[in-house]
Every structure is written in C-alpha cells, then in structure tokens.
Scaffold this motif. Sequence first.
Motif, PDB file in Angstrom:
ATOM      1  N   GLY A 138      -3.638   3.944  -0.987  1.00  0.00           N
ATOM      2  CA  GLY A 138      -2.212   4.271  -0.830  1.00  0.00           C
ATOM      3  C   GLY A 138      -1.977   5.563  -0.070  1.00  0.00           C
ATOM      4  O   GLY A 138      -1.138   5.629   0.827  1.00  0.00           O
ATOM      5  N   ASP A 139      -2.727   6.614  -0.414  1.00  0.00           N
ATOM      6  CA  ASP A 139      -2.556   7.903   0.271  1.00  0.00           C
ATOM      7  C   ASP A 139      -2.889   7.786   1.752  1.00  0.00           C
ATOM      8  O   ASP A 139      -2.223   8.382   2.603  1.00  0.00           O
ATOM      9  CB  ASP A 139      -3.445   8.966  -0.385  1.00  0.00           C
ATOM     10  N   TYR A 186       5.456   4.304  -3.291  1.00  0.00           N
ATOM     11  CA  TYR A 186       5.219   5.567  -3.988  1.00  0.00           C
ATOM     12  C   TYR A 186       5.388   5.359  -5.499  1.00  0.00           C
ATOM     13  O   TYR A 186       6.517   5.293  -5.982  1.00  0.00           O
ATOM     14  CB  TYR A 186       6.219   6.632  -3.534  1.00  0.00           C
ATOM     15  N   PRO A 187       4.302   5.246  -6.253  1.00  0.00           N
ATOM     16  CA  PRO A 187       4.452   4.972  -7.678  1.00  0.00           C
ATOM     17  C   PRO A 187       5.158   6.081  -8.452  1.00  0.00           C
ATOM     18  O   PRO A 187       5.958   5.821  -9.346  1.00  0.00           O
ATOM     19  CB  PRO A 187       2.997   4.804  -8.162  1.00  0.00           C
ATOM     20  N   THR A 188       4.893   7.352  -8.117  1.00  0.00           N
ATOM     21  CA  THR A 188       5.498   8.464  -8.862  1.00  0.00           C
ATOM     22  C   THR A 188       6.997   8.550  -8.598  1.00  0.00           C
ATOM     23  O   THR A 188       7.800   8.689  -9.527  1.00  0.00           O
ATOM     24  CB  THR A 188       4.824   9.791  -8.484  1.00  0.00           C
ATOM     25  N   GLN A 245      -3.377  -0.219  -3.788  1.00  0.00           N
ATOM     26  CA  GLN A 245      -2.591   0.989  -3.559  1.00  0.00           C
ATOM     27  C   GLN A 245      -3.237   2.236  -4.153  1.00  0.00           C
ATOM     28  O   GLN A 245      -3.219   3.309  -3.542  1.00  0.00           O
ATOM     29  CB  GLN A 245      -1.187   0.780  -4.133  1.00  0.00           C
ATOM     30  N   ARG A 246      -3.847   2.117  -5.315  1.00  0.00           N
ATOM     31  CA  ARG A 246      -4.464   3.283  -5.966  1.00  0.00           C
ATOM     32  C   ARG A 246      -5.657   3.815  -5.172  1.00  0.00           C
ATOM     33  O   ARG A 246      -6.015   4.977  -5.306  1.00  0.00           O
ATOM     34  CB  ARG A 246      -4.906   2.925  -7.380  1.00  0.00           C
ATOM     35  N   TYR A 247      -6.269   2.945  -4.366  1.00  0.00           N
ATOM     36  CA  TYR A 247      -7.448   3.355  -3.593  1.00  0.00           C
ATOM     37  C   TYR A 247      -7.088   3.794  -2.167  1.00  0.00           C
ATOM     38  O   TYR A 247      -7.671   4.743  -1.639  1.00  0.00           O
ATOM     39  CB  TYR A 247      -8.458   2.204  -3.512  1.00  0.00           C
ATOM     40  N   LEU A 285       0.819  -1.216   0.000  1.00  0.00           N
ATOM     41  CA  LEU A 285       0.000   0.000   0.000  1.00  0.00           C
ATOM     42  C   LEU A 285       0.851   1.263   0.000  1.00  0.00           C
ATOM     43  O   LEU A 285       0.489   2.272  -0.618  1.00  0.00           O
ATOM     44  CB  LEU A 285      -0.910   0.023   1.237  1.00  0.00           C
ATOM     45  N   LYS A 300       8.878   5.672 -10.173  1.00  0.00           N
ATOM     46  CA  LYS A 300       9.137   5.906 -11.605  1.00  0.00           C
ATOM     47  C   LYS A 300      10.262   6.903 -11.805  1.00  0.00           C
ATOM     48  O   LYS A 300      11.066   6.783 -12.729  1.00  0.00           O
ATOM     49  CB  LYS A 300       7.857   6.398 -12.287  1.00  0.00           C
TER      50      LYS A 300
END
Length: 317
Positions: A181-182, A49-51, A177-179, A46, A54
């Motif tokens: 993650g924050d 950090y996807p950004t 994670q997209r739901y 979760l 990348k």
Amino acid sequence: MKSFGFIFAIFIAIGIAYLFPQGIELLPLKTITDIGIGLIFFFYGLKLYPTEFKAGLVNYKVHIIIHLTTFIVFPLLCLLCAPLFEDGLRSDLWIALFFLGTLPSTVSSSVVMVALAKGNLPTAIFNASLSGLIGIFATPLWIGFILEKTADFDFLIVLQKLCLQIIAPLAAGLFLQRYFGDLARRYGRQLSLFDKTTIILIIYSSFSSSFSSALLRSIEISELLKMTGIVIILFFTIFFSLAYFSKILGFNREDKIAAQFCGTKKSLVHGSVMVRVIFGSSASSGLLLLPIMLYHSAQLILIAWFAEKYRKRATAK
C-alpha cells in the motif's frame, strides 16, 4: 489544470476516433483495455488509506446523506427526466443520462476540492473511497433493473464480467494493501497517469464503435444542447439541495462542504469502466459516455469555482 488537460486529451481521442473509426489495427485495444480495467481496480485497492478511512467512519450523518444522494436521489431525478426524451425509457439518450445518475462519486478530485475549500478532509476521503466500492454493485443493479424491463439485458453475464474484471482485482489489491500500500501511494501520480491512459483508450474504442455505426452522427445539435442543459440543472439541484439539508441537519461548515462536494460528483473513471464491463463494445457505448463527459467537465469547473469561494471565506474568517 491537470484535470482540464485530461479533458482536452479525451476530446483529442474522440477526434481521432472520428477520423479513424475502424480503430488502430496494430493494437489489440479490447485486450489492452480489459487488462487495464483489472489493474485500475487492483491499484485502487492498494491505494486505500486504512487509517484515514477509519477516521472518517464516525461521521455517519454526513455519510448517509452523501450516499443516499449519490445512489438514490440522483438516479430518481434522472428517472423523472424520461418524459423529456421522445422514446422515454427506451431512448438511448435517456439511458445514457440514467447511467450517469447511477455512477459513484470521484475519489481524487473530491478529496482535492474539499481540501481546497477547507472542508472535512477525513470525511471526504472516507466517502469518496466508499462510494467507489458501493458503485461497483449499485450501478449494475440500477442498470439491470431498468434495462431488463426495456431491452434484452442478461444481468448474470454482466455479474460474471463484474466479478472477473473488477471485484477479483479489487479484492487482491485490498489483500495486498498491507504489504504494498505505501509503495502504491508513493507512486500515486504514475498510477493515476496509467488510469487516465486506460480511460482514454476506452473512450477512443467506444467512440470508434459509435462512429462506425453512424450512431453519434444521428444526434441533432438540439439534443446535445438539451443534454448539456439537463446535466447542469441536475448539478445545481443536487448541490443546493445538499446545502439546504446540511443546514437542517445542523452540519458545521466543514461537513457541509464535504456533503456538497462528494454528493454532487460523478466518476468518469467508473463510468468508462462500467460501460466496457456492462455494455462491451456495442455501438451505443460512445453515446453512453456522452452525458458523463459533459457532467465531468461541468463539475470540475463549477466545483473548482465553489471551492475557491469557500476557501476565501475561510481565509477571511
């Protein structure tokens, strides 16, 4: 200081295990730690950090040298240490040292120390995160390769436990994670406290088993001092070798710091979890954690010192 507080709590847990080696009967520790392991990796998925993950992807030279060091060079150096132990590859102490060598890098402390030293933070985040993912597969493979030749070790059973306790929760965390993650990153401190509590329980349970069998009591002080010396020498060998090859490869100051700090770290969290998954509640589980705890303590102190040194140089410039 929080990290040193965690180390202090670990030694308190070991002290309690020494005094009460039969364990706390009111608590189903095996069930609690098994569930805790699954949740650790669920939250790990979760919190990725996807950004920033990348952003660090393009710096491939640094990634290659870090992961080659973590998963190839470090285990091979530990393999070369086998003649230093009386029973060689069959020595429980050497197996514990080799287990340390196969572990992935830490996540949080690597990122924090690289930030303190003014190093390449996106590269550190990428490598620390990726190292944990690679370690899920690399550590059991290395251990299986060695132990299948020296002991009764069934890799298929370990693989089943690995999928159930680590890979499935991690995949679920990455999917969600997209739901969430924050939300997970917002409560990162609380989740970190949960992780550390689970690790302390695993360490307590592992050392309880070892003290019950009198395995740890059979270790001589000279053996303990030898292990401490070996892990410190391993740290400095890796740290300065990474500095040397970073210079040869033309890394700038920020990339050199990321390579040195991420390439030398070994994760106590992954080590504690992998001991439970691979070796279960065996009497040797406490012994297997011994080099990891020694190395973890040393790396925190030494890397913090080097990070402050690099920070002062950057500030002066």
